[in-house]
Motif scaffolding. Structure first.
Motif, PDB file in Angstrom:
ATOM      1  N   ARG A   1       0.838  -1.195   0.000  1.00  0.00           N
ATOM      2  CA  ARG A   1       0.000   0.000   0.000  1.00  0.00           C
ATOM      3  C   ARG A   1       0.869   1.239   0.000  1.00  0.00           C
ATOM      4  O   ARG A   1       2.049   1.182   0.349  1.00  0.00           O
TER       5      ARG A   1
ATOM      6  N   GLY B   1      -5.016   9.937   7.092  1.00  0.00           N
ATOM      7  CA  GLY B   1      -5.165   8.530   7.438  1.00  0.00           C
ATOM      8  C   GLY B   1      -4.462   7.550   6.529  1.00  0.00           C
ATOM      9  O   GLY B   1      -3.679   7.900   5.676  1.00  0.00           O
ATOM     10  N   ASN B   2      -4.775   6.266   6.735  1.00  0.00           N
ATOM     11  CA  ASN B   2      -4.114   5.168   6.052  1.00  0.00           C
ATOM     12  C   ASN B   2      -4.728   4.921   4.682  1.00  0.00           C
ATOM     13  O   ASN B   2      -5.646   5.599   4.264  1.00  0.00           O
ATOM     14  N   THR B   3      -4.218   3.918   4.017  1.00  0.00           N
ATOM     15  CA  THR B   3      -4.606   3.671   2.627  1.00  0.00           C
ATOM     16  C   THR B   3      -4.921   2.208   2.377  1.00  0.00           C
ATOM     17  O   THR B   3      -4.538   1.333   3.150  1.00  0.00           O
ATOM     18  N   GLU B   4      -5.565   1.951   1.258  1.00  0.00           N
ATOM     19  CA  GLU B   4      -5.980   0.614   0.866  1.00  0.00           C
ATOM     20  C   GLU B   4      -4.789  -0.294   0.649  1.00  0.00           C
ATOM     21  O   GLU B   4      -3.780   0.112   0.059  1.00  0.00           O
ATOM     22  N   ALA B   5      -4.877  -1.523   1.112  1.00  0.00           N
ATOM     23  CA  ALA B   5      -3.865  -2.537   0.845  1.00  0.00           C
ATOM     24  C   ALA B   5      -4.290  -3.361  -0.364  1.00  0.00           C
ATOM     25  O   ALA B   5      -5.444  -3.767  -0.472  1.00  0.00           O
TER      26      ALA B   5
END
Lengths: 116, 112
Positions: free
Chosen positions: A94, A101-105
């Motif tokens: 990713r 925030g976080n991101t798609e795996a």
């Protein structure tokens, strides 16, 4: 753009043998991870990397080694295979954290490993 | 340590009915909650995600709700179709790290 590519798709090992599962991504992602998937136990994190030269342990690291010499590749090594390592292994990558925030795996297609 | 609990482990619904899958997480610093769908023999693929600054997100027949106070989040699928049959995984980011922790999965069967 192939995404995340894992090889091999299937492998049978004898107890005590060693091997390397390959994982490569062409999306220039910073983060890469290895998971194992066992019935009823979901996806458990083995090792992960936040960039070339940087790796860390996940939930179930024993019996596995990793290295990250390039951004693209993140191989998983089984040092001395045991029947308990029979599982389906997934590599994922990713992008680095983005603002807010976080991101798609993105997952590879998986490697089904049997240790006899 | 941090963990994510997911319920139920199996769920059967009639075509056209709604399905709800629930997850709870332990780390109050978690800020990202993705849901993945895995069809038989395939890789997990993201279907929807939600960040901690949002309480609800919807994408056509799929919606996710987040209750930060109770530390739980849910996946809602309306008007289910046979092609919704799959295993669904929730996940939560672990605050302060780059790790995602996954739930144990829910096998959804949509009966025609």
């Amino acid at each position: 753009n192939a995404g995340v590519t894992q090889t091999p798709k299937f492998q049978v090992l004898k107890t005590g043998q060693s091997m390397t599962l390959q994982c490569a991504q062409d999306m220039n992602h910073e983060y890469m991870s290895w998971y194992r998937q066992d019935p009823g136990m979901g996806l458990r994190l083995i090792h992960y990397s936040v960039g070339a030269g940087i790796t860390d342990q996940g939930e179930v690291p024993n019996g596995y080694n990793v290295s990250r010499s390039t951004t693209e590749d993140f191989p998983l090594r089984l040092l001395s295979a045991a029947p308990s390592q029979t599982s389906v292994y997934f590599c994922a990558s990713r992008d680095g954290d983005v603002p807010f925030g976080n991101t798609e795996a993105f997952f590879g297609q998986g490697t089904r490993l049997t240790v006899v | 340590g941090e963990n994510v609990e997911q319920h139920p482990s199996t769920l059967s619904v009639q075509e056209g009915d709604s399905a709800v899958i629930k997850c709870t997480y332990s780390d109050s610093a978690s800020n990202y909650f993705p849901w993945y769908k895995q069809e038989l023999g395939k890789r997990p693929q993201l279907i929807i995600d939600i960040r901690s600054n949002v309480g609800e997100k919807k994408d056509q027949r799929i919606a996710v709700t987040l209750n930060k106070t109770a530390k739980h989040f849910s996946l809602h699928i309306t008007e289910t179709q046979p092609e919704d049959s799959a295993v669904y995984f929730c996940a939560a980011s672990i605050g302060g790290t780059y790790k995602y922790i996954f739930g144990t999965g829910t096998r959804l069967k949509v009966l025609a």
